[in-house]
Design a protein around this motif. Structure first.
Motif, PDB file in Angstrom:
ATOM      1  N   VAL A  88       5.820  -6.602   4.366  1.00  0.00           N
ATOM      2  CA  VAL A  88       4.774  -6.862   3.377  1.00  0.00           C
ATOM      3  C   VAL A  88       3.484  -6.195   3.844  1.00  0.00           C
ATOM      4  CG1 VAL A  88       3.477  -8.622   2.131  1.00  0.00           C
ATOM      5  CG2 VAL A  88       5.859  -9.050   2.792  1.00  0.00           C
ATOM      6  N   LEU A  89       2.897  -5.385   2.976  1.00  0.00           N
ATOM      7  CA  LEU A  89       1.676  -4.674   3.332  1.00  0.00           C
ATOM      8  C   LEU A  89       0.447  -5.509   3.012  1.00  0.00           C
ATOM      9  CD1 LEU A  89       2.445  -1.015   2.160  1.00  0.00           C
ATOM     10  CD2 LEU A  89       3.080  -2.194   4.284  1.00  0.00           C
ATOM     11  N   GLY A  90      -0.530  -5.440   3.899  1.00  0.00           N
ATOM     12  CA  GLY A  90      -1.801  -6.135   3.687  1.00  0.00           C
ATOM     13  C   GLY A  90      -2.953  -5.189   3.465  1.00  0.00           C
ATOM     14  N   GLN A  91      -2.698  -3.886   3.644  1.00  0.00           N
ATOM     15  CA  GLN A  91      -3.692  -2.856   3.384  1.00  0.00           C
ATOM     16  C   GLN A  91      -3.027  -1.717   2.636  1.00  0.00           C
ATOM     17  OE1 GLN A  91      -6.273  -1.615   6.651  1.00  0.00           O
ATOM     18  NE2 GLN A  91      -5.641  -3.389   7.859  1.00  0.00           N
ATOM     19  N   GLY A  92      -3.835  -0.939   1.929  1.00  0.00           N
ATOM     20  CA  GLY A  92      -3.328   0.200   1.202  1.00  0.00           C
ATOM     21  C   GLY A  92      -3.564   1.490   1.956  1.00  0.00           C
ATOM     22  N   GLY A  93      -2.990   2.565   1.402  1.00  0.00           N
ATOM     23  CA  GLY A  93      -3.197   3.870   2.009  1.00  0.00           C
ATOM     24  C   GLY A  93      -2.325   4.910   1.342  1.00  0.00           C
ATOM     25  N   ALA A  94      -2.731   6.151   1.447  1.00  0.00           N
ATOM     26  CA  ALA A  94      -1.962   7.277   0.921  1.00  0.00           C
ATOM     27  C   ALA A  94      -1.903   8.368   1.986  1.00  0.00           C
ATOM     28  CB  ALA A  94      -2.610   7.830  -0.353  1.00  0.00           C
ATOM     29  N   ARG A  95      -0.730   9.032   2.048  1.00  0.00           N
ATOM     30  CA  ARG A  95      -0.505  10.101   3.025  1.00  0.00           C
ATOM     31  C   ARG A  95      -0.865   9.627   4.434  1.00  0.00           C
ATOM     32  NH1 ARG A  95      -2.126  12.016  -1.653  1.00  0.00           N
ATOM     33  NH2 ARG A  95      -4.338  11.836  -1.138  1.00  0.00           N
ATOM     34  N   VAL A  96      -0.294   8.483   4.777  1.00  0.00           N
ATOM     35  CA  VAL A  96      -0.586   7.825   6.059  1.00  0.00           C
ATOM     36  C   VAL A  96       0.289   8.450   7.148  1.00  0.00           C
ATOM     37  CG1 VAL A  96      -0.607   5.627   7.296  1.00  0.00           C
ATOM     38  CG2 VAL A  96      -1.110   5.687   4.842  1.00  0.00           C
ATOM     39  N   PRO A  97      -0.274   8.904   8.250  1.00  0.00           N
ATOM     40  CA  PRO A  97       0.558   9.424   9.334  1.00  0.00           C
ATOM     41  C   PRO A  97       1.370   8.305   9.984  1.00  0.00           C
ATOM     42  CG  PRO A  97      -1.753   9.351   9.995  1.00  0.00           C
ATOM     43  CD  PRO A  97      -1.721   9.018   8.545  1.00  0.00           C
ATOM     44  N   VAL A  98       2.524   8.669  10.533  1.00  0.00           N
ATOM     45  CA  VAL A  98       3.419   7.677  11.123  1.00  0.00           C
ATOM     46  C   VAL A  98       2.709   6.851  12.190  1.00  0.00           C
ATOM     47  CG1 VAL A  98       5.504   7.374  12.508  1.00  0.00           C
ATOM     48  CG2 VAL A  98       5.502   8.996  10.627  1.00  0.00           C
ATOM     49  N   GLU A  99       1.900   7.494  12.997  1.00  0.00           N
ATOM     50  CA  GLU A  99       1.272   6.792  14.110  1.00  0.00           C
ATOM     51  C   GLU A  99       0.232   5.773  13.661  1.00  0.00           C
ATOM     52  OE1 GLU A  99      -0.642  10.921  13.723  1.00  0.00           O
ATOM     53  OE2 GLU A  99       1.374  10.060  13.704  1.00  0.00           O
ATOM     54  N   ARG A 100      -0.153   5.787  12.395  1.00  0.00           N
ATOM     55  CA  ARG A 100      -1.109   4.795  11.887  1.00  0.00           C
ATOM     56  C   ARG A 100      -0.489   3.860  10.850  1.00  0.00           C
ATOM     57  NH1 ARG A 100      -6.809   6.737  10.067  1.00  0.00           N
ATOM     58  NH2 ARG A 100      -6.998   4.466  10.204  1.00  0.00           N
ATOM     59  N   ALA A 101       0.764   4.087  10.516  1.00  0.00           N
ATOM     60  CA  ALA A 101       1.391   3.321   9.438  1.00  0.00           C
ATOM     61  C   ALA A 101       1.440   1.831   9.726  1.00  0.00           C
ATOM     62  CB  ALA A 101       2.795   3.859   9.172  1.00  0.00           C
ATOM     63  N   HIS A 102       1.572   1.447  10.999  1.00  0.00           N
ATOM     64  CA  HIS A 102       1.650   0.021  11.338  1.00  0.00           C
ATOM     65  C   HIS A 102       0.383  -0.735  10.951  1.00  0.00           C
ATOM     66  CE1 HIS A 102      -0.554   1.749  14.729  1.00  0.00           C
ATOM     67  NE2 HIS A 102      -0.999   0.539  14.982  1.00  0.00           N
ATOM     68  N   GLU A 103      -0.737  -0.027  10.807  1.00  0.00           N
ATOM     69  CA  GLU A 103      -2.005  -0.669  10.473  1.00  0.00           C
ATOM     70  C   GLU A 103      -1.979  -1.304   9.082  1.00  0.00           C
ATOM     71  OE1 GLU A 103      -5.035   2.287  10.962  1.00  0.00           O
ATOM     72  OE2 GLU A 103      -4.539   2.642  13.071  1.00  0.00           O
ATOM     73  N   LEU A 104      -1.061  -0.861   8.217  1.00  0.00           N
ATOM     74  CA  LEU A 104      -0.980  -1.387   6.854  1.00  0.00           C
ATOM     75  C   LEU A 104      -0.205  -2.701   6.770  1.00  0.00           C
ATOM     76  CD1 LEU A 104      -1.854   1.589   6.387  1.00  0.00           C
ATOM     77  CD2 LEU A 104      -0.381   1.603   4.368  1.00  0.00           C
ATOM     78  N   ILE A 105       0.489  -3.078   7.835  1.00  0.00           N
ATOM     79  CA  ILE A 105       1.411  -4.212   7.782  1.00  0.00           C
ATOM     80  C   ILE A 105       0.659  -5.544   7.839  1.00  0.00           C
ATOM     81  CG2 ILE A 105       3.293  -5.391   8.995  1.00  0.00           C
ATOM     82  CD1 ILE A 105       4.125  -2.582  10.029  1.00  0.00           C
ATOM     83  N   TYR A 106       1.006  -6.441   6.915  1.00  0.00           N
ATOM     84  CA  TYR A 106       0.522  -7.824   6.968  1.00  0.00           C
ATOM     85  C   TYR A 106       1.521  -8.709   7.701  1.00  0.00           C
ATOM     86  CZ  TYR A 106      -0.572 -12.600   5.710  1.00  0.00           C
ATOM     87  OH  TYR A 106      -0.832 -13.942   5.786  1.00  0.00           O
ATOM     88  N   GLY A 107       2.795  -8.557   7.366  1.00  0.00           N
ATOM     89  CA  GLY A 107       3.797  -9.416   7.971  1.00  0.00           C
ATOM     90  C   GLY A 107       5.193  -9.067   7.511  1.00  0.00           C
ATOM     91  N   PRO A 147       3.046 -13.861   9.065  1.00  0.00           N
ATOM     92  CA  PRO A 147       1.977 -12.902   9.332  1.00  0.00           C
ATOM     93  C   PRO A 147       2.143 -12.268  10.715  1.00  0.00           C
ATOM     94  CG  PRO A 147       1.074 -14.931   8.431  1.00  0.00           C
ATOM     95  CD  PRO A 147       2.507 -15.213   8.774  1.00  0.00           C
ATOM     96  N   MET A 148       2.178 -10.948  10.755  1.00  0.00           N
ATOM     97  CA  MET A 148       2.264 -10.189  12.004  1.00  0.00           C
ATOM     98  C   MET A 148       1.455  -8.902  11.826  1.00  0.00           C
ATOM     99  SD  MET A 148       6.353 -10.702  12.853  1.00  0.00           S
ATOM    100  CE  MET A 148       6.254  -9.979  14.488  1.00  0.00           C
ATOM    101  N   PRO A 149       0.146  -9.038  11.644  1.00  0.00           N
ATOM    102  CA  PRO A 149      -0.666  -7.879  11.276  1.00  0.00           C
ATOM    103  C   PRO A 149      -0.537  -6.730  12.272  1.00  0.00           C
ATOM    104  CG  PRO A 149      -1.928  -9.905  11.053  1.00  0.00           C
ATOM    105  CD  PRO A 149      -0.658 -10.271  11.745  1.00  0.00           C
ATOM    106  N   ALA A 150      -0.386  -5.529  11.698  1.00  0.00           N
ATOM    107  CA  ALA A 150      -0.373  -4.284  12.471  1.00  0.00           C
ATOM    108  C   ALA A 150       0.716  -4.253  13.544  1.00  0.00           C
ATOM    109  CB  ALA A 150      -1.736  -4.020  13.092  1.00  0.00           C
ATOM    110  N   THR A 151       1.813  -4.981  13.300  1.00  0.00           N
ATOM    111  CA  THR A 151       2.918  -5.021  14.256  1.00  0.00           C
ATOM    112  C   THR A 151       4.108  -4.274  13.677  1.00  0.00           C
ATOM    113  OG1 THR A 151       2.224  -7.172  15.102  1.00  0.00           O
ATOM    114  CG2 THR A 151       4.498  -6.516  15.523  1.00  0.00           C
ATOM    115  N   ALA A 152       4.606  -3.310  14.410  1.00  0.00           N
ATOM    116  CA  ALA A 152       5.772  -2.539  13.983  1.00  0.00           C
ATOM    117  C   ALA A 152       7.004  -3.080  14.690  1.00  0.00           C
ATOM    118  CB  ALA A 152       5.585  -1.061  14.287  1.00  0.00           C
TER     119      ALA A 152
END
Length: 233
Positions: A88-107, A147-152
């Motif tokens: 489940v995403l808690g933040q939005g984004g477009a053309r997100v690089p893989v190394e930053r994709a975890h930042e969108l995660i809510y849980g 909830p597990m924010p920014a956790t991959a």
């Protein structure tokens, strides 16, 4: 104030662990064939070196809370379970690089993608969209979100039991495309939004259920999902 001709449906939402708050859902994305063994049981081979993930969607109105009873749907005699890790995403984004994709995660949550398999395969073999096989009423079953924010998440057991017998068991490390890779890839096609939900694919061992069957799935460190199959209506 807007006047509607009839009452609009309630917003789609998920339960959140340890709170009475509900998480509003924007869209439901599903990843196809994201475990090698499941791809093989569906008759295909996935070569990550030359392929990208593929997706289908379901309407959020088909979300169903864990613990519910789902009537056996019409126009199928081969209704299948697919146990999945849900992001489940808690933040939005477009053309997100893989190394930053975890930042969108809510849980995360444990979920079931229920499928009219006979309909899906018939449509697939004709080159038609899978909608009638996948976009089934009540077929996006989901447990409470942890909830597990920014956790991959990269490892952990994923298990499904039907009537107490284990039918699916794998480890999240066996995902062909990881959670960050999926988020990054989806963000090339969509402007992702808070409340977007991604079902990340199912392990091998999918199979049919019948009225009266009880399903119990779990993802280590995340949570559980349960479902009872009811009589046709």
């Amino acid at each position: 104030m807007t006047t509607y001709l009839w009452n609009p449906p309630a917003p789609a939402a998920l339960r959140v662990q340890d709170t009475d708050a509900r998480l509003p859902v924007h869209r439901l994305f599903f990843v196809g064939r994201n475990y090698h063994a499941h791809a093989q049981e569906m008759g295909v081979t996935v070569d990550k070196a030359t392929a990208r993930p593929f997706y289908f969607t379901k309407s959020p109105v088909h979300l169903l809370d864990s613990g519910a009873t789902l009537p056996y749907p019409p126009e199928t005699t081969n209704f299948h379970y697919e146990m999945e890790l849900v992001v489940v995403l808690g933040q939005g984004g477009a053309r997100v690089p893989v190394e930053r994709a975890h930042e969108l995660i809510y849980g995360y949550a444990a979920g079931l993608d229920m499928t009219r398999r006979d309909v899906q395969l018939r449509l697939r073999d004709k080159g038609h969209p899978w909608c009638l096989g996948k976009d089934v009423e009540g077929s996006a079953v989901c447990g409470a979100v942890r909830p597990m924010p920014a956790t991959a998440l990269a490892q952990g057991d994923i298990v499904l039991e039907v009537n107490g017998a284990v039918r699916q068991r794998a480890d999240l490390s066996q995902l062909i495309w990881s959670v960050p890779e999926l988020i990054s890839d989806l963000s090339q096609y969509y402007h992702l939004q808070p409340g977007d939900v991604i079902y990340t694919g199912t392990p091998e061992g999918v199979g049919a259920v019948q009225p009266g069957d009880r399903l119990h799935g779990r993802v280590a460190g995340v949570g559980e999902v349960t479902l009872t199959i009811g009589a046709p209506t």
